[in-house]
Every structure is written in C-alpha cells, then in structure tokens.
Design an enzyme around this catalytic site. Structure first.
Site, short mmCIF file in Angstrom:
data_model
loop_
_atom_site.label_atom_id
_atom_site.label_comp_id
_atom_site.label_asym_id
_atom_site.label_seq_id
_atom_site.Cartn_x
_atom_site.Cartn_y
_atom_site.Cartn_z
N ASP A 110 -2.42 -6.16 9.38
CA ASP A 110 -3.54 -5.95 10.30
C ASP A 110 -4.84 -5.90 9.50
OD1 ASP A 110 -3.37 -3.49 9.10
OD2 ASP A 110 -2.77 -2.41 10.90
N ASP A 117 -0.01 -4.18 4.94
CA ASP A 117 0.33 -4.30 6.36
C ASP A 117 -0.40 -5.44 7.07
OD1 ASP A 117 2.12 -2.23 6.24
OD2 ASP A 117 0.70 -0.71 6.94
N GLU A 134 -6.75 -3.52 8.51
CA GLU A 134 -6.82 -2.55 7.43
C GLU A 134 -6.04 -3.04 6.22
OE1 GLU A 134 -5.61 1.34 8.58
OE2 GLU A 134 -6.40 2.25 6.75
N GLU A 173 0.80 -1.22 0.00
CA GLU A 173 0.00 0.00 0.00
C GLU A 173 0.83 1.27 0.00
OE1 GLU A 173 1.11 -1.64 2.57
OE2 GLU A 173 -0.48 -1.66 4.07
N TYR A 185 6.41 -3.94 12.91
CA TYR A 185 5.19 -3.18 12.60
C TYR A 185 4.74 -2.34 13.79
CZ TYR A 185 0.64 -2.20 10.53
OH TYR A 185 -0.45 -1.57 10.01
N ARG A 228 1.85 -0.73 14.46
CA ARG A 228 0.49 -0.73 15.01
C ARG A 228 0.24 -2.08 15.67
NH1 ARG A 228 -0.72 3.24 10.88
NH2 ARG A 228 -0.82 1.83 9.14
N HIS A 243 0.85 -11.06 16.60
CA HIS A 243 1.58 -9.80 16.49
C HIS A 243 2.76 -9.76 17.44
CE1 HIS A 243 -1.83 -7.35 14.45
NE2 HIS A 243 -1.35 -8.32 13.71
#
Ligand SMILES: [Zn+2]
Ligand SMILES: [Zn+2]
Length: 651
Positions: A84, A82, A86, A9, A299, A301, A345
């Site tokens: 997650d 990414d 989103e 992205e 990452y 987030r 994560h």
C-alpha cells in the site's frame, strides 16, 4: 555471487519470506519507517511547494548502518514492504540511503505464500511515485495541522496537548453524539398484545395489536392504553387471513478492513486496534509446526472486496466437495466495492481455504484462532447460495382492531451452513393448526409500557462504520484514529463504548469554534478523496496542499490573534513561593500548577476537597485513572494506599 537483498518492514516477514526465496536472497527488516519528518520542527518548507524535509529517525541510525552494511556487496535490492502507500513510501525513502549503484526493484504481493511471493519476484516493478506522493501528502497534511494547532491548545488549555487532522473530526462526531444523548427526552409509548386460544387446541397464540380502523395506533399514556384494553376485551377474535412468503437472503461480501473491525467487535468484542494487531500476525506468518511460517490471510489493510480467480476456483471446489453442488451458485458471487477501492487489492480472505480453522487450532493462540475463523467463515459463505426462509403471517380481526402474529421457518440453509449463529433468527411458530375463519378465544390482554431511547454511544464497530460512510479515514487509519483519541485521554472506553472526556469536549469545542474547516466532515472527506486522486495521478501533491493550506492559514491567523490565554486561579497559594495556584490541563487530566511557572515548578494534584477517609492520614481524595478505568485515591500516595471505586462520603 553476492546475494540479492530483500527489504521488508517487519521482522516476522523476514523469516517467512527468506524461507520461500531460498539462499540466493537475504531478507532484512527496516523495522518500520527509517526516514521521516523531524520531531523537533515542522519539517515542511511551506514557501517551497511544501517540500518535506525528511531525516533519518534518530533512534534508527543503527538499523540504517546495518542495512547499509548488508547492502554493500549486493547488486540488486528488492523492496518488499506492504502493498500500500505506506509500504511504497517506506521502501522509497530508503533508496537514496542504500540504493546507490544498485539495481532497485519493487515487489508486492497480497499474501505471503510461496506461490504469491515467487510470482511477485518474477514480475518486479519500479516504485510508483504517485503512491509515494499520496502518502507524503497525508503525512504533510497531518504534520501541518498538528504542529500549527497544538501550540494554541497549550496556550488556551494546557501544555503537551495535541490535535490531529482526522482524529479531531472523529472526536467531534463522538462529542456531538454525547450531546444528542444528554439532551434526549424519552417519550412514553405503549404496546398491546393478546394471548389467544383456539377451541380444542392447547397452545397459546400471541398476537400484537397492529391497527385500529386500518391505522397504526399511537398510544402515549397508560390511560389511553387502559381504554383500548377495555374495548379489546369486548370483541370477538377471528382469523381473517394466513399468508406465506418465501424470502431468500444473500450472503455478504468477504471482509475488508472496516467490516472486519466491525464483525470482530460485534462477535468477538475485539477493539479495532486489537483486530488489526491479530490480523497482522496472521498475515505476516504463523509457524505451522514444521518450522515453516506461512501467511494465513491476505493483506489486512484493504477497502476492496475483490477475490483472485485462483482463490475463487479453490473455494468453489471446496464448497462443492464438502457441502454439495446445491450450495454452489452457478457463477461466482460478485460484490461491489466502494468507488475509491483499488482494483489491484483483494478482500481479506484465507490464503488457502483448505486450511480450515479447526485444522490450525493447535498452532494459533485463542485470538488468532477466533479471528481466522471469522475471516474463513465470511470468505467461504460469501461464495455460497442464498438461504431460503418461509415467512408466515396470521391476520386476526376483532371489531375495529387488527392483530397479527408472524414467524419464519428456514427451508434451506444455503450460506448459513457456515455461520451457525445466524440461524437463531428463526422463530418456529406452528401455524398449521389455524385456518381462515377460525374463532379464537381471548385469554389475556397485555399492555406494556415503553420509552423511546436515545441514540447509543459509538462502539469501535459503529464508529468505524460511521467514519467509512462519511468518507473519513481509510483502511490504514480507522484503528489508529480511535487509539489516538483514547491515548490522548480525549475519549474513554467504557464497556466497549466510546464517550468523550471533559478534556475531549473542551478541545473539540475550541477547535470547532476556531477551525471550522478542519472540523468539517465534508472538508475532511474531500481531502481524503484528494489523496486518492494523487494516487491515481489526477492531482498533484503541491496543488492539494495549496488548496488545503490557504483556508487553513486564514483560520490559523484568526485563532492566533483571538485565542486568549485563560487562567483559572484557585483560592490556594503555592507552598514554595506563595504565588497563586491555578488549574491546568495535562494529558492525564486537571492539576494545580503554580502561576509562577516556569520559575517555580510546583505542581500538585487537583483534589476534590474531601479528606482521605484513611485514619490518621492528612491527604485528600483525588480522581485518578488507570488502564482499567477511573478510581479515587489519596494525595499522600505512596505513603497512603487508599483506593476506592466510589467517591467517599464527606464527614
Ligand atoms: Zn510556586
Ligand atoms: Zn490517605
């Protein structure tokens, strides 16, 4: 053979990942979301199980056309956005546009390094529909709240205002705190300390008044303080006890999004958005001089404090080699994550602990360096042994009065070997000259006046902490919640602290009155939990939306019937059509608008009724705002360039 396409992205990731994967792959960027809900309409079919109507974002048509061309000959497409919800949704929403007849893979990695990326490409998976549903549910919830409530704000307060789901609760928290501060009544209290001296020893020992007849004293006035001072002066001082206690302090967990934002604010004065922007740069890849870009951190987030076994092994051998075995705990330190944290994560940590902050100094800008150093320090110290302090306390009796003095000495630094500033808590008082039974001479009695303080305004750090504790927001949303409130002019940042604007208070009060559910912390926290349940597969998308929509719709109906349009007329006529002017709220504050709007479009700034102090100027003083804060200017700008930080005196 046609190259396989890899879709990410962000353009920075393109460079980093293409280098790693080599010439059989072509990495391209979708530049964020290409597919989203439409801007002009609600875009959610409420009657039909809340089905979202996704469209290609108009400004991104060109990017999609190019993506289609890139993919035309490829047999395989890898979606590497990414790791997650989103990222999952960004990829999935493209599949129907570019994926026909192709093999589709989803790959995720927690860090953009050669090992991690290659490993992920060896184990590609299918898209996770539960993650996608959770992301869609958040988007649709936010959309319904925004699109249904905002028109009511236009009617009551002013046009172009908007209300968000989670932001509105955060706004309420800030407004509530402001009211607490405003109504706070400070209480006076006094403290008393004494300076004492032992015969034959020059140093002063300062001790605080702690008890009277075994009870904690409450000294509420100067009279009472003076009374006590007089009595204390008459007494003889004797050391009654000296105690020693060893205290060990454990290191903290490595950083996750919320703690990184807090630490970066407290230590570096970065606001939450800045922290996330810099962290993203470190994650997506930094050029380390040889043309090779490498992701320096995992990452950013995440609400997890897990660390991969490989990273643990590496940091343990780093600690052993550089600090010695006595800094290394027997088994790796374990930290507990909060219950919603996802096991897959990881905490935010350096991708390679051997890249010390100072080794990278020349490749990083100042902000990147400071944040990398913070992340590196927290990670390494999290795997070191506790520090050890010795606390000493001297107890002193004087008649019915008891005094005490204490100090602490660092015996072994442990994890503090990494974080030097934490040592400052040490207070070195040399107690070795004092013994039980010693008589001390009184040098001075020192009463001091104090007042209880109101709770402070929230900072980015304390607000993120509060949002996390209340269960509102998630790693992906903390920073954007604050940013949105500031951008909408509902909240102002003043010296790093967040206070509501007049408009913010107005909006918050209106929403609390008509939308008690939406503005309720527990309800919002429950919705966030429900989104987690969707991701875990324990709740279905449409059930969550139904549970939300029914009570919301009742409040909405009531609000639509009961919110009346308010018109604040002023005693001034429109210079164009003669109708009365009235006060309206815009995104940048109050202004005067013609009551004949939309037929007459006349609008003018709301002045403070003070003539511009500039000689020969016919203008009036208005309050304006810039990125650097509020100031006073002239209605005749740009002809008149009067500006002042202070409100001018009226003649
Ligand atoms: Zn008019
Ligand atoms: Zn002027």
């Amino acid at each position: 053979m046609a190259k396989s396409i890899v879709i990410v992205e962000s353009p920075t990731k393109v460079k980093t990942i293409n280098k790693i994967l080599g010439k059989n792959f072509k990495v391209v960027s979708s530049m964020g979301h290409l597919v989203d809900l439409p801007k002009s309409t609600l875009g959610v079919d409420i009657e039909n199980d809340f089905e979202p109507k996704l469209i290609v974002v108009r400004k991104k048509q060109k990017i999609l056309t190019k993506l289609k061309k890139d993919c035309a000959k490829a047999k395989e497409i890898y979606f590497a956005s990414d790791p997650d919800r989103e990222g999952e949704a960004i990829g999935w929403n493209l599949v129907s546009h570019i994926g026909e007849g192709k093999k589709i893979f989803r790959v995720t990695f927690q860090e953009i390094t050669k090992e991690a990326v290659l490993k992920a490409f060896k184990h590609p998976r299918e898209f996770d529909q539960k993650k996608i549903n959770a992301q869609m549910a958040r988007r649709v919830l936010d959309r319904i709240v925004g699109y249904k409530i905002s028109p009511l704000l236009w009617k009551k307060v002013g046009s172009r205002l908007s209300a968000g789901r989670v932001q509105s609760v955060a706004l309420r928290i800030i407004v509530d705190r402001e009211r607490e501060i405003k109504k706070f009544v400070p209480n006076e209290y006094w403290q008393i300390s004494v300076d004492l001296k032992k015969e034959g020893y020059d140093n002063i020992l300062e001790a605080s008044f702690e008890k009277i007849n075994g009870e904690k004293p409450e000294i509420g006035s100067q009279d009472r303080a003076n009374e006590l001072v007089e009595s204390i002066r008459k007494e003889k001082f004797v050391v009654t006890d000296i105690t020693k206690r060893q205290i060990s302090r454990k290191s903290q967990a490595p950083l996750r999004t919320s703690t990184m934002q807090q630490e970066a604010f407290n230590k570096l004065r970065f606001n939450a958005s800045k922290t996330m922007m810099v962290a993203q740069q470190l994650y997506e890849g930094i050029d380390l001089g040889d043309g090779e870009t490498i992701g320096l951190i995992t990452y950013m987030r995440t609400d997890s404090v897990n660390v991969s076994n490989e990273a643990i092994e590496k940091v343990r051998s780093f600690i052993g080699d550089n600090y010695g075995e006595k800094y290394l705990p027997e088994i790796p330190n374990k930290f507990k994550a909060k219950k919603s944290a996802q096991e897959a994560h990881e905490a935010i940590r350096p991708s390679d602990v051997l890249r010390r902050p100072n080794d990278l100094r020349q490749y990083l800008d100042d902000d990147q360096f400071k944040l990398y150093e913070l992340i590196w320090n927290k990670f390494v110290s999290s795997q070191m042994v506790p520090s050890l302090y010795e606390n000493k306390k001297i107890e002193i009796a004087a008649g019915n009065f008891q005094f005490g003095a204490s100090g602490s000495t660092l015996l072994f630094d442990g994890y503090l070997a990494i974080e030097n500033e934490a040592r400052e808590e040490e207070s070195k008082i040399d107690f070795s000259h004092y013994d039980k039974g010693d008589n001390l001479n009184l040098v001075e009695v020192k009463p001091t006046q104090h007042f209880t303080k109101p709770p402070p305004r929230f900072s980015d750090a304390s607000l993120v902490k509060a949002l996390e504790e209340d269960g509102i927001g998630r790693p992906s949303t903390y920073a954007s919640i604050i940013l949105t409130l500031v951008m909408r002019n509902y909240v102002e940042r003043e010296k790093g602290y967040l206070g509501p604007t007049e408009l913010g208070v107005l909006i918050s009060d209106l929403l609390v009155e008509y939308f008690s559910k939406i503005m309720d912390i527990t309800f919002t926290a429950k919705m966030e939990e429900n989104l987690d349940l969707i991701e875990e597969g324990d709740l279905v998308y449409k059930d969550l939306l139904k549970e939300f929509y029914q009570p919301f719709n009742e409040e909405l109906d009531y609000a639509e019937d009961n919110i009346v349009k308010t018109e604040n007329f002023v005693d001034k006529d429109c210079p164009e059509c003669g109708k009365k002017l009235l006060i309206k709220w815009g995104r940048r504050g109050k202004f005067l608008s013609c009551s004949g709007f939309p037929d007459c479009k006349h609008a003018e700034p709301l002045t403070l009724g003070i003539k511009c102090p500039e000689e020969g100027c016919e203008g009036e003083v208005v309050k304006r705002k810039s990125s650097r804060g509020a100031f006073y200017g002239c209605t005749k700008y740009p002809q008149c360039t009067y500006v002042s930080k202070e409100l001018p005196e009226e003649e």
